[in-house]
Enzyme design. Structure first.
Site, PDB file in Angstrom:
ATOM      1  N   TYR A 159      -4.185   0.618  -9.057  1.00 32.72           N
ATOM      2  CA  TYR A 159      -4.598   0.977  -7.692  1.00 32.72           C
ATOM      3  C   TYR A 159      -5.377   2.295  -7.743  1.00 32.72           C
ATOM      4  O   TYR A 159      -6.475   2.424  -7.192  1.00 32.72           O
ATOM      5  CB  TYR A 159      -3.340   1.075  -6.823  1.00 32.72           C
ATOM      6  CG  TYR A 159      -3.447   1.948  -5.596  1.00 32.72           C
ATOM      7  CD1 TYR A 159      -4.062   1.487  -4.437  1.00 32.72           C
ATOM      8  CD2 TYR A 159      -2.920   3.249  -5.591  1.00 32.72           C
ATOM      9  CE1 TYR A 159      -4.151   2.300  -3.306  1.00 32.72           C
ATOM     10  CE2 TYR A 159      -2.999   4.051  -4.474  1.00 32.72           C
ATOM     11  CZ  TYR A 159      -3.615   3.577  -3.339  1.00 32.72           C
ATOM     12  OH  TYR A 159      -3.702   4.376  -2.233  1.00 32.72           O
ATOM     13  N   LYS A 163      -9.171   3.578  -6.846  1.00 34.80           N
ATOM     14  CA  LYS A 163      -9.435   4.649  -5.874  1.00 34.80           C
ATOM     15  C   LYS A 163     -10.464   5.631  -6.484  1.00 34.80           C
ATOM     16  O   LYS A 163     -11.291   6.180  -5.772  1.00 34.80           O
ATOM     17  CB  LYS A 163      -8.152   5.413  -5.508  1.00 34.80           C
ATOM     18  CG  LYS A 163      -7.123   4.645  -4.702  1.00 34.80           C
ATOM     19  CD  LYS A 163      -7.551   4.222  -3.319  1.00 34.80           C
ATOM     20  CE  LYS A 163      -7.669   5.317  -2.301  1.00 34.80           C
ATOM     21  NZ  LYS A 163      -8.078   4.809  -0.955  1.00 34.80           N
TER      22      LYS A 163
HETATM   23  N1  NAI Z   1       0.144   6.234   2.333  1.00 33.94           N
HETATM   24  C1  NAI Z   1      -0.074   7.225   1.475  1.00 33.94           C
HETATM   25  O1  NAI Z   1       0.827   7.988   1.113  1.00 33.94           O
HETATM   26  C2  NAI Z   1      -1.459   7.452   0.952  1.00 33.94           C
HETATM   27  C3  NAI Z   1      -2.515   6.627   1.321  1.00 33.94           C
HETATM   28  N2  NAI Z   1      -3.781   6.884   0.855  1.00 33.94           N
HETATM   29  C4  NAI Z   1      -4.906   6.045   1.289  1.00 33.94           C
HETATM   30  O2  NAI Z   1      -4.923   6.018   2.703  1.00 33.94           O
HETATM   31  C5  NAI Z   1      -5.489   4.797   3.162  1.00 33.94           C
HETATM   32  C6  NAI Z   1      -4.585   4.209   4.218  1.00 33.94           C
HETATM   33  O3  NAI Z   1      -3.311   3.962   3.671  1.00 33.94           O
HETATM   34  P1  NAI Z   1      -2.112   3.393   4.549  1.00 33.94           P
HETATM   35  O4  NAI Z   1      -2.433   3.533   5.975  1.00 33.94           O
HETATM   36  O5  NAI Z   1      -0.893   3.994   3.986  1.00 33.94           O
HETATM   37  O6  NAI Z   1      -2.154   1.860   4.133  1.00 33.94           O
HETATM   38  P2  NAI Z   1      -1.838   0.562   5.002  1.00 33.94           P
HETATM   39  O7  NAI Z   1      -1.534  -0.522   4.028  1.00 33.94           O
HETATM   40  O8  NAI Z   1      -0.833   0.851   6.056  1.00 33.94           O
HETATM   41  O9  NAI Z   1      -3.224   0.263   5.721  1.00 33.94           O
HETATM   42  C7  NAI Z   1      -4.325  -0.300   5.077  1.00 33.94           C
HETATM   43  C8  NAI Z   1      -5.061  -1.223   6.048  1.00 33.94           C
HETATM   44  O10 NAI Z   1      -6.177  -1.779   5.361  1.00 33.94           O
HETATM   45  C9  NAI Z   1      -6.312  -3.126   5.759  1.00 33.94           C
HETATM   46  N3  NAI Z   1      -7.028  -3.885   4.756  1.00 33.94           N
HETATM   47  C10 NAI Z   1      -6.607  -4.172   3.493  1.00 33.94           C
HETATM   48  N4  NAI Z   1      -7.504  -4.932   2.867  1.00 33.94           N
HETATM   49  C11 NAI Z   1      -8.524  -5.123   3.740  1.00 33.94           C
HETATM   50  C12 NAI Z   1      -9.740  -5.844   3.668  1.00 33.94           C
HETATM   51  N5  NAI Z   1     -10.101  -6.531   2.575  1.00 33.94           N
HETATM   52  N6  NAI Z   1     -10.557  -5.831   4.736  1.00 33.94           N
HETATM   53  C13 NAI Z   1     -10.196  -5.177   5.877  1.00 33.94           C
HETATM   54  N7  NAI Z   1      -9.052  -4.485   5.999  1.00 33.94           N
HETATM   55  C14 NAI Z   1      -8.221  -4.461   4.943  1.00 33.94           C
HETATM   56  C15 NAI Z   1      -4.881  -3.600   5.926  1.00 33.94           C
HETATM   57  O11 NAI Z   1      -4.804  -4.776   6.718  1.00 33.94           O
HETATM   58  C16 NAI Z   1      -4.204  -2.396   6.561  1.00 33.94           C
HETATM   59  O12 NAI Z   1      -4.254  -2.479   7.957  1.00 33.94           O
HETATM   60  C17 NAI Z   1      -5.671   3.930   1.921  1.00 33.94           C
HETATM   61  O13 NAI Z   1      -7.017   4.023   1.519  1.00 33.94           O
HETATM   62  C18 NAI Z   1      -4.784   4.578   0.882  1.00 33.94           C
HETATM   63  O14 NAI Z   1      -5.298   4.386  -0.407  1.00 33.94           O
HETATM   64  C19 NAI Z   1      -4.038   7.938   0.031  1.00 33.94           C
HETATM   65  C20 NAI Z   1      -3.026   8.765  -0.366  1.00 33.94           C
HETATM   66  C21 NAI Z   1      -1.661   8.603   0.038  1.00 33.94           C
END
Ligand code: NAI
Ligand SMILES: CC(C)=CCC[C@@H](C)[C@H]1CC[C@H]2C3=C(CC[C@]12C)[C@@]1(C)CCC(=O)C[C@@H]1CC3
Length: 361
Positions: A159, A163
Site C-alpha cells: 500500500y 502511495k
Molecule cells: N487513515 C489514516 O490513518 C491515514 C490515511 N491516509 C490517506 O488518507 C486518505 C483517506 O483515508 P481514509 O479516509 O482513512 O480511508 P477510507 O477507506 O475511509 O476512504 C477512502 C475512500 O476512497 C474510496 N475509494 C476507494 N477506491 C476508489 C476508487 N477506485 N474510486 C473512487 N473511490 C474510491 C472509498 O470508497 C472510500 O470512500 C487515503 O488516501 C489514505 O491513504 C494517509 C495517512 C494516514
C-alpha cells in the site's frame, strides 16, 4: 452570515454574492465517502464551499452535496464531477487492510494518473493529494522527520509503495505555466469520530484479550493526528496554493504537533472506553520475530486456510518504533497550526464511540 460576502461595485450598489459562487470556492472531493473524505466535506461546507463528491460508494446523503458515483480509474466517469470546479481533493484509496497488490497499483498509481489527466482536461486549477507520512518510513525510528527525508527504499507494505508512486506522480504534475498547481499533504495516524480502523481494531484486540503487552519499553513517540487538523491542513493548502507559492509541487506533513508514546495513546483510548491498558512488556525484537514466524506459518497454511493475523511484523514495527514528523514546513508555508489539541481530540473520539464502550458486569 459566513456564507455571504458584501461586494461594493460602486457607492450606490451593493451585491451579495454567496461565498460558494466565488471563484476558487468550488471543489470535488474524490473519496468523499470515506473517513477523512466525509470530514473534509463537512468542513468545506461549513466554510461555504460548493462541494461535489466522487466515490465508488455513497455513504451519506446531504442536500448541499452533489454525488458522482464511479471508479476513479475511469476518466469518463470522473469528468462530469470535475466540471466547473477549481480545486480537487484526492483522498481516495483502497483500505490498507485490503492487502490487494493489484488493486493498490491500479487505484493508487494508475488511477491517480487518470485523476491528473481528468483535472487537466476539465481545466481544474488545483489538485491537493492526501499522501501519507509513511512514504519515508522503513520500519526503523524516525524522530521529528522532515519532508526532506528520502522516499523509503523498502516501504513497510505494498500500500505504502503505491502511495509513494502516487505522490511522485502528483507532485511532478505541478505545471504553473498551464495553470495547474499540485501539492500533497502527508498525514500520520489519523483518528477521530467514525474512523473505521484505529479505534475499532484496538477495541477488537482488547476484547479478544490481545492487549496485554507493551511492545518494547513503551517510550516510542508517534504522531496521532486528529481528523479535523488533517482537514484543516488540506483546506489551508488549497487556499495557499498559488503560482510562485512554496506549496507548488511539494509535500507537507500535517500532524497534531504533539508526538505521544504509542502505548500511552493506546492506553488512553482503552481506558477512555473502560478497557484495561496493557501492562506487561515484551522486547521489541521478540515481538517482531514472533510476528514474522506467525506470518510464515500462515503463508504455509494458505493453501488450506486463510487466516488474517492481528499481530503482523508491520504492525509490530508501527507499535514499537519512533515515527513522528515535523510540521514546521506547513507552519511556515501555509500558517498551519493544529486547531484541536490532542487531549481534546482523544476526549471527543472516545465520546463518539458509545457502542465500543466496555459493558460493565
Ligand atoms: N487513515 C489514516 O490513518 C491515514 C490515511 N491516509 C490517506 O488518507 C486518505 C483517506 O483515508 P481514509 O479516509 O482513512 O480511508 P477510507 O477507506 O475511509 O476512504 C477512502 C475512500 O476512497 C474510496 N475509494 C476507494 N477506491 C476508489 C476508487 N477506485 N474510486 C473512487 N473511490 C474510491 C472509498 O470508497 C472510500 O470512500 C487515503 O488516501 C489514505 O491513504 C494517509 C495517512 C494516514
Ligand atoms: C500512527 C499510526 C501509523 C497508527 C496506525 C494505526 C494502526 C496501524 C494501529 C491501530 C491499532 C494498532 C494495534 C496494533 C498495531 C498498530 C495498529 C493496528 C497491534 C496489532 C500491535 C500488536 C499488539 O499487541 C496488538 C495491537 C492492536 C492495536
Amino acid at each position: 452570515g459566513t456564507c455571504a460576502r458584501l461586494v461594493c461595485k460602486d457607492k450606490s450598489s451593493i451585491a451579495v454574492i454567496p461565498v460558494s459562487l466565488q471563484a476558487g470556492r468550488s471543489c470535488t472531493v474524490i473519496g468523499g465517502s470515506g473517513f477523512l473524505g466525509q470530514h473534509m466535506v463537512e468542513q468545506l461546507l461549513a466554510k461555504g464551499y460548493r462541494v461535489n463528491v466522487f466515490d465508488i460508494q455513497q455513504s451519506f446523503e446531504r442536500e448541499q452535496v452533489t454525488f458522482y458515483l464511479g471508479d476513479l480509474c475511469d476518466k469518463e466517469a470522473l469528468l462530469p464531477a470535475l466540471q466547473g470546479v477549481s480545486v480537487v481533493f484526492h483522498c481516495a484509496s483502497p483500505a490498507p487492510s485490503s492487502d490487494n497488490r493489484e488493486l493498490f497499483y491500479k487505484v493508487n498509481f494508475l488511477g491517480t494518473k487518470t485523476v491528473i489527466a481528468a483535472c487537466r482536461e476539465a481545466r481544474v486549477q488545483k489538485l491537493v493529494l492526501t499522501s501519507s507520512a509513511s512514504v519515508v518510513f522503513e520500519g526503523t525510528d524516525i524522530k521529528n522527520g522532515s519532508e526532506d527525508l528520502p522516499y523509503a527504499q523498502k516501504p513497510i507494505d505494498y500500500y505504502t509503495e503505491t502511495k509513494i508512486l502516487q505522490e511522485k506522480e502528483v507532485l511532478s504534475a505541478n505545471d504553473p505555466d498551464n495553470d495547474f498547481l499540485t501539492t500533497a499533504i502527508r498525514p500520520h495516524g489519523i483518528f477521530g469520530p467514525r474512523d473505521p480502523q484505529l479505534v475499532p481494531i484496538l477495541i477488537q484486540a482488547a476484547q479478544s484479550g490481545k492487549m496485554k503487552f507493551i511492545i518494547g519499553d513503551g517510550k516510542n513517540l508517534v504522531d496521532f493526528t486528529y481528523v479535523e487538523n488533517v482537514v484543516h491542513g488540506h483546506i489551508l493548502a488549497a487556499e495557499k496554493l498559488h503560482k510562485d507559492s512554496p506549496l507548488c509541487g511539494k509535500a507537507f506533513h500535517i500532524t497534531n504537533d504533539e508526538p505521544i508514546p504509542f502505548w500511552t495513546f493506546m492506553s488512553r483510548i482503552l481506558t477512555g472506553l473502560d478497557y484495561d491498558p496493557p501492562k506487561y512488556h515484551i522486547p521489541y525484537w521478540l515481538a517482531y520475530y514472533l510476528a514474522l514466524l506467525l506470518a510464515l506459518l500462515l503463508a504455509l497454511l494458505r493453501p488450506l486456510v486463510t487466516i488474517k493475523a492481528t499481530f503482523t511484523p508491520m504492525r509490530v514495527a508501527l507499535a514499537g518504533t519512533f515515527h513522528y514528523y515535523s510540521c514546521e514546513r506547513a507552519k511556515r508555508a501555509m500558517g498551519y497550526r493544529p486547531v484541536v489539541s490532542l487531549d481534546e481530540a482523544i476526549a471527543r473520539t472516545v465520546q463518539s464511540y458509545p457502542s465500543l464502550r466496555r459493558a460493565r458486569a
